[in-house]
Design an enzyme around this catalytic site. Sequence first.
Site, PDB file in Angstrom:
ATOM      1  N   LYS A 181      -0.788  -4.405  17.756  1.00 18.14           N
ATOM      2  CA  LYS A 181      -0.028  -5.666  17.656  1.00 18.14           C
ATOM      3  C   LYS A 181       1.464  -5.413  17.878  1.00 18.14           C
ATOM      4  O   LYS A 181       2.112  -6.110  18.661  1.00 18.14           O
ATOM      5  CB  LYS A 181      -0.224  -6.283  16.281  1.00 18.14           C
ATOM      6  CG  LYS A 181       0.773  -7.389  15.947  1.00 18.14           C
ATOM      7  CD  LYS A 181       0.619  -7.966  14.566  1.00 18.14           C
ATOM      8  CE  LYS A 181       1.354  -7.225  13.509  1.00 18.14           C
ATOM      9  NZ  LYS A 181       2.773  -7.571  13.316  1.00 18.14           N
ATOM     10  N   ASN A 182       1.995  -4.393  17.197  1.00 14.00           N
ATOM     11  CA  ASN A 182       3.449  -4.192  17.235  1.00 14.00           C
ATOM     12  C   ASN A 182       3.936  -3.550  18.525  1.00 14.00           C
ATOM     13  O   ASN A 182       5.129  -3.497  18.771  1.00 14.00           O
ATOM     14  CB  ASN A 182       3.899  -3.395  16.011  1.00 14.00           C
ATOM     15  CG  ASN A 182       3.780  -4.235  14.748  1.00 14.00           C
ATOM     16  OD1 ASN A 182       3.579  -5.441  14.835  1.00 14.00           O
ATOM     17  ND2 ASN A 182       3.869  -3.606  13.599  1.00 14.00           N
ATOM     18  N   CYS A 208      10.907 -13.736   5.375  1.00 11.44           N
ATOM     19  CA  CYS A 208       9.454 -13.931   5.332  1.00 11.44           C
ATOM     20  C   CYS A 208       9.000 -13.415   3.970  1.00 11.44           C
ATOM     21  O   CYS A 208       9.799 -13.019   3.136  1.00 11.44           O
ATOM     22  CB  CYS A 208       8.774 -13.176   6.471  1.00 11.44           C
ATOM     23  SG  CYS A 208       8.699 -11.414   6.194  1.00 11.44           S
ATOM     24  N   ARG A 213      14.772  -9.895   5.987  1.00  8.35           N
ATOM     25  CA  ARG A 213      14.604  -9.604   7.419  1.00  8.35           C
ATOM     26  C   ARG A 213      15.818 -10.047   8.267  1.00  8.35           C
ATOM     27  O   ARG A 213      15.701 -10.815   9.206  1.00  8.35           O
ATOM     28  CB  ARG A 213      13.342 -10.265   7.969  1.00  8.35           C
ATOM     29  CG  ARG A 213      12.086 -10.106   7.167  1.00  8.35           C
ATOM     30  CD  ARG A 213      11.460  -8.745   7.128  1.00  8.35           C
ATOM     31  NE  ARG A 213      11.019  -8.208   8.382  1.00  8.35           N
ATOM     32  CZ  ARG A 213       9.804  -8.379   8.905  1.00  8.35           C
ATOM     33  NH1 ARG A 213       8.950  -9.130   8.292  1.00  8.35           N
ATOM     34  NH2 ARG A 213       9.480  -7.823  10.053  1.00  8.35           N
ATOM     35  N   ILE A 235      18.992  -9.914  11.044  1.00 11.52           N
ATOM     36  CA  ILE A 235      18.989  -9.405  12.425  1.00 11.52           C
ATOM     37  C   ILE A 235      20.385  -8.918  12.828  1.00 11.52           C
ATOM     38  O   ILE A 235      20.698  -8.830  14.025  1.00 11.52           O
ATOM     39  CB  ILE A 235      18.497 -10.473  13.431  1.00 11.52           C
ATOM     40  CG1 ILE A 235      19.375 -11.730  13.393  1.00 11.52           C
ATOM     41  CG2 ILE A 235      17.032 -10.824  13.198  1.00 11.52           C
ATOM     42  CD1 ILE A 235      19.173 -12.638  14.588  1.00 11.52           C
ATOM     43  N   LEU A 245      21.653  -6.027  12.905  1.00 14.63           N
ATOM     44  CA  LEU A 245      21.653  -4.807  13.740  1.00 14.63           C
ATOM     45  C   LEU A 245      21.323  -5.149  15.203  1.00 14.63           C
ATOM     46  O   LEU A 245      21.876  -4.550  16.132  1.00 14.63           O
ATOM     47  CB  LEU A 245      20.647  -3.797  13.189  1.00 14.63           C
ATOM     48  CG  LEU A 245      20.924  -3.306  11.754  1.00 14.63           C
ATOM     49  CD1 LEU A 245      19.795  -2.404  11.273  1.00 14.63           C
ATOM     50  CD2 LEU A 245      22.260  -2.593  11.666  1.00 14.63           C
ATOM     51  N   ASP A 303       3.861  -0.200   6.763  1.00 19.45           N
ATOM     52  CA  ASP A 303       2.725  -1.072   7.088  1.00 19.45           C
ATOM     53  C   ASP A 303       1.395  -0.537   6.566  1.00 19.45           C
ATOM     54  O   ASP A 303       0.372  -1.198   6.723  1.00 19.45           O
ATOM     55  CB  ASP A 303       2.622  -1.274   8.604  1.00 19.45           C
ATOM     56  CG  ASP A 303       3.790  -2.074   9.132  1.00 19.45           C
ATOM     57  OD1 ASP A 303       3.994  -2.098  10.352  1.00 19.45           O
ATOM     58  OD2 ASP A 303       4.532  -2.648   8.307  1.00 19.45           O
ATOM     59  N   ARG A 313      -3.354 -12.510  12.142  1.00 18.82           N
ATOM     60  CA  ARG A 313      -2.142 -12.159  12.915  1.00 18.82           C
ATOM     61  C   ARG A 313      -2.190 -10.705  13.377  1.00 18.82           C
ATOM     62  O   ARG A 313      -1.527 -10.349  14.342  1.00 18.82           O
ATOM     63  CB  ARG A 313      -0.889 -12.346  12.050  1.00 18.82           C
ATOM     64  CG  ARG A 313      -0.729 -13.738  11.517  1.00 18.82           C
ATOM     65  CD  ARG A 313       0.589 -13.927  10.844  1.00 18.82           C
ATOM     66  NE  ARG A 313       1.696 -13.650  11.788  1.00 18.82           N
ATOM     67  CZ  ARG A 313       2.947 -13.932  11.516  1.00 18.82           C
ATOM     68  NH1 ARG A 313       3.269 -14.451  10.344  1.00 18.82           N
ATOM     69  NH2 ARG A 313       3.902 -13.688  12.383  1.00 18.82           N
TER      70      ARG A 313
HETATM   71  C1  EPZ Z   1       8.806  -3.945  12.691  1.00 18.33           C
HETATM   72  O1  EPZ Z   1       9.519  -4.987  12.034  1.00 18.33           O
HETATM   73  C2  EPZ Z   1       7.323  -4.287  12.567  1.00 18.33           C
HETATM   74  N1  EPZ Z   1       7.060  -5.571  13.224  1.00 18.33           N
HETATM   75  C3  EPZ Z   1       6.937  -4.382  11.094  1.00 18.33           C
HETATM   76  O2  EPZ Z   1       5.530  -4.622  11.034  1.00 18.33           O
HETATM   77  C4  EPZ Z   1       7.235  -3.041  10.421  1.00 18.33           C
HETATM   78  O3  EPZ Z   1       6.948  -3.136   9.050  1.00 18.33           O
HETATM   79  C5  EPZ Z   1       8.724  -2.689  10.626  1.00 18.33           C
HETATM   80  O4  EPZ Z   1       9.039  -2.679  12.029  1.00 18.33           O
HETATM   81  C6  EPZ Z   1       9.068  -1.317  10.055  1.00 18.33           C
HETATM   82  O5  EPZ Z   1       8.286  -0.346  10.665  1.00 18.33           O
HETATM   83  C7  EPZ Z   1       6.901  -5.587  14.572  1.00 18.33           C
HETATM   84  O6  EPZ Z   1       7.017  -4.582  15.246  1.00 18.33           O
HETATM   85  C8  EPZ Z   1       6.602  -6.930  15.186  1.00 18.33           C
HETATM   86  P1  EPZ Z   1      12.933  -3.134  11.086  1.00 18.33           P
HETATM   87  P2  EPZ Z   1      11.133  -5.063  12.180  1.00 18.33           P
HETATM   88  O7  EPZ Z   1      13.970  -3.820  11.906  1.00 18.33           O
HETATM   89  O8  EPZ Z   1      11.532  -4.618  13.535  1.00 18.33           O
HETATM   90  C9  EPZ Z   1      16.285  -4.095   7.874  1.00 18.33           C
HETATM   91  C10 EPZ Z   1       3.549  -5.611  10.283  1.00 18.33           C
HETATM   92  O9  EPZ Z   1       3.017  -5.704   9.169  1.00 18.33           O
HETATM   93  N2  EPZ Z   1      17.025  -4.715   8.999  1.00 18.33           N
HETATM   94  O10 EPZ Z   1      12.582  -1.719  11.407  1.00 18.33           O
HETATM   95  O11 EPZ Z   1      11.562  -6.409  11.740  1.00 18.33           O
HETATM   96  C11 EPZ Z   1      15.020  -4.866   7.512  1.00 18.33           C
HETATM   97  O12 EPZ Z   1      15.304  -5.932   6.629  1.00 18.33           O
HETATM   98  C12 EPZ Z   1       5.043  -5.833  10.422  1.00 18.33           C
HETATM   99  O13 EPZ Z   1       2.948  -5.327  11.341  1.00 18.33           O
HETATM  100  C13 EPZ Z   1      18.338  -5.111   8.813  1.00 18.33           C
HETATM  101  O14 EPZ Z   1      18.883  -4.972   7.731  1.00 18.33           O
HETATM  102  O15 EPZ Z   1      11.585  -3.990  11.108  1.00 18.33           O
HETATM  103  C14 EPZ Z   1      14.180  -3.804   6.877  1.00 18.33           C
HETATM  104  O16 EPZ Z   1      14.587  -3.645   5.530  1.00 18.33           O
HETATM  105  C15 EPZ Z   1       5.710  -6.152   9.095  1.00 18.33           C
HETATM  106  N3  EPZ Z   1      19.011  -5.669   9.857  1.00 18.33           N
HETATM  107  C16 EPZ Z   1      14.549  -2.532   7.652  1.00 18.33           C
HETATM  108  O17 EPZ Z   1      15.806  -2.820   8.283  1.00 18.33           O
HETATM  109  C17 EPZ Z   1      18.419  -5.825  11.087  1.00 18.33           C
HETATM  110  O18 EPZ Z   1      19.093  -6.322  12.015  1.00 18.33           O
HETATM  111  C18 EPZ Z   1      13.554  -2.144   8.739  1.00 18.33           C
HETATM  112  O19 EPZ Z   1      13.352  -3.280   9.550  1.00 18.33           O
HETATM  113  C19 EPZ Z   1      17.082  -5.415  11.253  1.00 18.33           C
HETATM  114  C20 EPZ Z   1      16.407  -4.852  10.204  1.00 18.33           C
END
Ligand code: EPZ
Length: 427
Positions: free
Chosen positions: A22-23, A123, A128, A130, A132, A313, A405
């Site tokens: 999925k990811n 969520c 979550r 954005i 970064l 995950d 999902r």
């Molecule tokens: C991806 O989410 C995955 N989703 C998530 O899988 C997975 O848990 C996550 O990476 C971590 O491995 C998809 O790929 C669609 P991050 P993402 O940006 O990209 C913080 C599942 O169950 N952060 O690596 O959103 C954030 O809040 C889903 O399949 C910021 O602070 O994760 C988190 O604490 C759930 N600012 C940490 O970083 C930002 O701009 C890691 O988030 C972005 C993230």
Amino acid sequence: MDKIIINGGKPLKGKICISGAKNAALTLLPCALLTDEPLTLRNLPRLADVDSFGHLLNQLGVSTTVEGAKPDEMGRVMTLRARNIVSTVAPYDIVRKMRASILVLGPLLARAGEATVSLPGGCAIGMRPIDLHLKALEALGAEIEITSGYVRAKAPKGGLTGGTISFPQVSVGATENALMAAVLAKGTTVIENAAREPEITDLAKCLIAMGASIDGLRTDTLTVHGKEKLHGATYAVMADRIEAGSYACAALITGGSLELVGAHKETMPSILSGFVDAGGIVEDTKDGIAVRADGGIKALSVSTAPYPAFPTDMQAQFMSMLALAEGTSLLTETIFENRYMHVPELTRMGADIEVRGRAAIVRGVEKLHGAPVMATDLRASMSLILAGLAAEGTTEVSRIYHLDRGYERLEEKLQAVGADIERISDG
Ligand code: EPZ
């Protein structure tokens, strides 16, 4: 809303085919925006999020055709083509339901020079943000403003220009947006502290197949030499390491033995080492890996962290397994601030779990009891399914739209290896 009913206590035995990830799929789909030529993706999982992403891309002007998908066939072949971008807006009603929609931001900026994407909002598992993503795109020259809940991004007249993006913390999605923006930027981009998840490598390999120039795959520093244009390609989505890890937990928690056909062991180092530490046996097979129980489940301590460490995950699924371990386990969730919503539901099934901030202390119990439980997010719903497979009696899992999902044909795959599981549709 549909429910899943499980009569637990049956050891699972047999083969489960692992679907496309999925990811990985959710970051490969927006690559179609980067060229006016066809991008064909193979082994696409049949998931709600993949369908939602396809509808969003249609709104942006991408044609999508699904080929030769027979009802019983696993995975799909989808050809996408963005001859022209007809809209650069990702509306709130789509983004709020699927936060991965934010991944159109980078490609739209790169191809069309602008993008208006709704802020995804939080969520169930956390805020979550954005920030970064936005900082990375600004490093390539994008002008970003946030008004009325939308990100409005604009590239300079001549397009994005290469630069250095240095992430203060690892972010999978921000790395993906940065990569997809950089491949069409003028000059070279260096992405430091890049996420190293296998899905990032899959994205980079697909972009390279489309003509991009990217060095440093599998490392935390990616160097991108921007191109004028990318061309079409055909690319197969990698196997889902989280789905494979989830079914490995199903083998151990039910005292069974499964072959995970199509699983790529090299993308699951910390999942499989955790599985072995918990008392499981892993063996290579011609078509994937065999995972089985070998006596009881052993307690262990594990902390989630970015790849190659133990993935967040898989935290909920391991918690269900460790609820039946001999001894006390310690789980620490370092990635998301609210990823323990499966705990109250597992507790209702007889698990003994205490949450203290980011830590969860899991004291193993003799058995779990079936009960009506409610899914709250994708991986939490899988942890409830796993607990139900092991529990004595009947478990009824509601709100399983969360499950749809991320897990393709879950009940069919589990029925085929002996689980007494069925979906009740109240439609
Ligand atoms: C991806 O989410 C995955 N989703 C998530 O899988 C997975 O848990 C996550 O990476 C971590 O491995 C998809 O790929 C669609 P991050 P993402 O940006 O990209 C913080 C599942 O169950 N952060 O690596 O959103 C954030 O809040 C889903 O399949 C910021 O602070 O994760 C988190 O604490 C759930 N600012 C940490 O970083 C930002 O701009 C890691 O988030 C972005 C993230």
